[in-house]
Scaffold this active site. Structure first.
Site, PDB file in Angstrom:
ATOM      1  CE  LYS A 113       8.768 -27.515  16.876  1.00 54.68           C
ATOM      2  NZ  LYS A 113       7.790 -26.726  16.155  1.00 54.68           N
ATOM      3  CG  HIS A 695       7.555 -36.332  21.156  1.00 55.00           C
ATOM      4  ND1 HIS A 695       6.476 -35.544  21.433  1.00 55.00           N
ATOM      5  CD2 HIS A 695       7.840 -36.116  19.847  1.00 55.00           C
ATOM      6  CE1 HIS A 695       6.127 -34.864  20.353  1.00 55.00           C
ATOM      7  NE2 HIS A 695       6.935 -35.208  19.376  1.00 55.00           N
TER       8      HIS A 695
END
Length: 756
Positions: A113, A695
């Site tokens: 993040k 991902h």
């Protein structure tokens, strides 16, 4: 006085970049068409800003995947496994760094993040032999394109110290050993930009965090050299996401021409900054919130502009967004289905540009345009709206008692009860929640949403998908199943649509990573749950199998962090309201016979303030809200929680305080480096460190997963180790999902045989 933004959304009003990227990855379009789409969007976004009245347009903020990855490419800091041999970074290498290469078995770079946002950046890798050099011409070509279109370009670069401090050290590397080489590459970039633009923006949000003495010294050393590289252009040091605090003197001492400060996250710092502002320094005021959807209080913002102008020359003031508008949706005017009363309270990226321009106009001329009158009326209407305040919700939140935060028995006692009831094997296998959302699923949800499918037909269709998912899991041999979530568009939006106090957009998309966009709900009023949300789906799924079926919920902190939150009530109070609503759902799932309930808190780490002094307070109320959600169940009900893609090592104590029975946590992209935290902290409950990266389309083989599990066993007792992917499988295709999960189950079975 200049008006500007620090950056602009990339995806386009209709997510044009997303669709083009995914077509390119599937081989349906070529590089020429992808680049043409991207360049067209970029040019259109520059025109929006210029037409709104902004003086400078950011260049380099637009990206095909991620701006930090762009910096890696521009600096030639490509990890050796990607086989780059120098020169311009081609798109194959670029996307391999971001997504991995499934055919060659090359893992992607890590992703985490961006400070305390839900935006994911690609983490640079620093090895002892990493070198830096100005590579490629994309940024310089973009500057020239902006100039030819008649704009005044402002190149935007991730600052060198922020880049270094966010990078991952590998192979025994010391990041500061690379300072000289990195700064030299930056100097060459700035020297080539010099004279082509008035301002060059260097983003150093790391200045709003706690810095070591070594980092502070590095700032001085780096910026003295950067300043020398810019003879004609001016350097703008951009700070955001918080206050400068004890780094203010350092920031003001750096040899730059301007400094940007975030006056949304740090409104109280303006006075001290003005007291200390050197006479030569331009001050950019970040007055328009780049991270939320509410209109700016223009009168309040104008007073700050005027206060600054009274203390320094107006020509030394810039007006801008608090941070990049990357974190904001594109254009509220496209929200034709949004309640007009609610819509008038909001400003998306396009409207925020207009707010910045009108603040400059009002300060420069002394006249207040009509937008000020409209703004005041909107703010008054919002405060008086009937749905903003619910007395019953507020009374319930005040009535929470200490015992509501605590499970009836400690973990050790609960675990014994749960093991006897669930009868799971050693190394139980499970998944995180979602399974591939096929085109058929998305089509049926859209048909139901548009009224083209009856509710009965929709439920029947979703039950068919659930039955397929359950059958596939049983065939794979998974131990704890999930229903696959075909009825859910998004893990937060799905719940927000069933809670009071939320509203939703049609096109309020925000980039999360790569081509992945989210459409955050908007919390505008007090939150409550009018009726059950997930119980029927969970019961149907459980009826199809004798194996345990997890009830799947999103936790209150994640709902808070992944929504646009009202700014007229403190976040901890809003979170407590959400926790009480989700507590009702937990208890209803338990009453219906669901024995395992997963309450995802993927955003727990993300929501933590970036200053250490503020973190303990946040963690206290965040953990309490999770406990308030979960603690009402009986001992035999097993509570899971999932967290992903953040740095968790520093908060293991808080994670333990959540008192979940099982946590699943992202670990695969870092090759299980997260497990270092378990060496340092004796985590008491059961743990499922993610064993493969969902991902990336790459399929990990059995041996790779087996090896990762062996690493986990070095620090996690066998009786407390779960086996799972590192996140949900919503974005993956079925063939790779089946292959990956099959390898995962076989690796777990292999471990069981070894311990039989």
């Amino acid at each position: 006085m200049h008006a500007h933004v620090l950056g602009f959304p990339r995806m386009g009003a209709n997510r044009e970049l997303k669709w083009a990227l995914e077509q390119f990855w599937r081989g349906e379009i070529g590089e020429t068409e992808l680049v043409a789409t991207a360049d067209g969007l970029r040019d259109r976004h520059w025109a929006i800003q210029a037409d709104a009245g902004l003086d400078l347009v950011p260049v380099g903020d637009f990206s095909l995947y991620d701006h930090v990855l762009d910096t890696v490419a521009m600096l030639g800091a490509v990890p050796p496994r990607f086989g780059w041999s120098g020169g311009e970074i081609d798109l194959t290498t670029y996307f391999n760094m971001a997504r991995g290469n499934a055919e060659k078995g090359i893992p992607a770079m890590e992703m985490t993040k961006w400070f305390d946002t839900n935006y994911h950046y690609i983490v640079p890798e620093l090895a002892p032999d990493t070198t830096f050099a100005k590579t490629g011409s994309r940024l310089f070509d973009a500057v020239e394109s902006a100039r030819k279109l008649g704009h005044s370009p402002k190149p935007v670069l991730v600052g060198p110290i922020t880049f270094l401090m966010l990078a991952k050290e590998t192979g025994g590397c010391n990041r500061w050993a690379h300072l000289d080489g990195l700064v030299e590459a930056y100097c060459r970039i700035i020297a080539e930009l010099d004279g082509t633009c008035t301002w060059i923006q260097l983003d150093e949000p790391i200045l709003c965090t706690d810095l070591s003495e070594e980092a502070k010294r590095a700032f001085g050393a780096a910026y003295s050299r950067l300043r020398a590289a810019a003879v004609s252009s001016r350097l703008l040091l951009a700070t955001y996401f918080g206050t400068l605090g004890d780094n203010l003197d350092l920031a003001l001492s750096l040899p730059v021409n301007g400094m940007h400060v975030d006056l949304v996250r740090g409104p109280g710092q303006l006075g001290e900054i003005l007291d200390k502002l050197p006479s030569h320094l331009t001050l950019s005021l970040g007055l328009v919130d780049g991270r939320n959807v509410w209109k700016t209080e223009l009168e309040t913002a104008l007073r700050k502009v005027n206060a600054a102008c009274q203390r320094t020359k107006p020509a030394q003031i810039m007006i801008g967004s608090s941070c990049s508008l990357l974190h904001s949706p594109m254009d509220v005017e496209g929200e034709t289905a949004l309640d007009p009363e609610l819509k008038q309270w909001m400003a998306f990226a396009v409207q925020k540009c207009a707010e910045i321009a009108v603040l400059k106009q009002a300060s420069s001329t002394g006249d207040k345009p009509d937008l000020f009158i409209e703004n005041k009326a909107s703010l008054l209407a919002r405060g008086a709206h009937r749905d903003v305040r619910d007395a019953r919700v507020r009374e319930r939140a005040v009535a929470v008692t200490p015992d509501m935060y605590d499970r009836a028995s400690p973990f050790a006692e609960r675990a014994a009860v749960q093991r006897g009831l669930l009868d799971l094997p050693l190394f139980p296998t499970t998944t995180i929640g979602s399974y591939p959302q096929t085109a058929e699923i998305r089509k049926q949800r859209l048909q139901f949403k548009k009224g083209e499918m009856s509710e009965a037909d929709y439920v029947k269709a979703m039950q068919g998908h659930i039955a397929e998912v359950v059958a596939r899991q049983e065939a794979l041999g998974l131990d704890v199943l999930v229903h696959g979530e075909p009825e859910r568009n998004d893990m937060v939006e799905y719940f927000g649509q069933q809670l009071n106090g939320f509203c939703f957009t049609q096109n309020g998309w925000v980039q999360s990573y790569g081509s992945r966009c989210v459409k955050p709900p908007i919390i505008y009023g007090d939150v409550s749950r009018p009726e059950k949300m997930t119980v029927d789906w969970a019961l149907y799924a459980q009826s199809l199998t004798d194996k345990p079926m997890k009830g799947m919920l999103t936790g209150p902190v994640t709902i808070l962090c992944w929504s646009f939150v009202r700014n007229d009530l403190s976040r901890d109070i809003v979170c407590r309201q959400i926790a009480l609503a989700m507590r009702d759902e937990v208890l209803d799932l338990e009453s219906a016979g669901i024995k395992i309930i997963q309450i995802d808190e993927a955003a727990l780490r993300e929501g933590m303030p970036i200053r250490k002094a503020d973190q303990a307070t946040y963690l206290r109320w965040a953990v309490d809200c999770f406990r308030l959600t979960a603690a009402g169940v009986r001992d035999e009900t097993q509570i899971h929680s999932h967290m992903c893609y953040s740095e968790f090592n520093a908060i293991m104590g808080a994670i333990a305080e959540m008192d979940a029975d099982v946590i699943s946590i992202e670990a695969s992209r870092s090759n299980m480096e997260l497990l270092d935290a378990f060496n340092q902290y004796d985590y008491p409950a059961e743990i499922g460190p993610g064993v493969y990266d969902i991902h990336s389309p790459r399929v990990p083989d059995e041996e790779e997963i087996y090896s990762l599990l062996h690493k986990a066993l070095a620090v996690i007792p066998a009786e407390r180790l779960w086996v799972n992917p590192d996140c949900g499988l919503k974005t993956r295709a079925w063939p790779e999902t089946i292959a990956s999960l099959g390898n995962m189950v076989r690796a777990a079975e292999r471990l069981r045989r070894e311990r039989a």
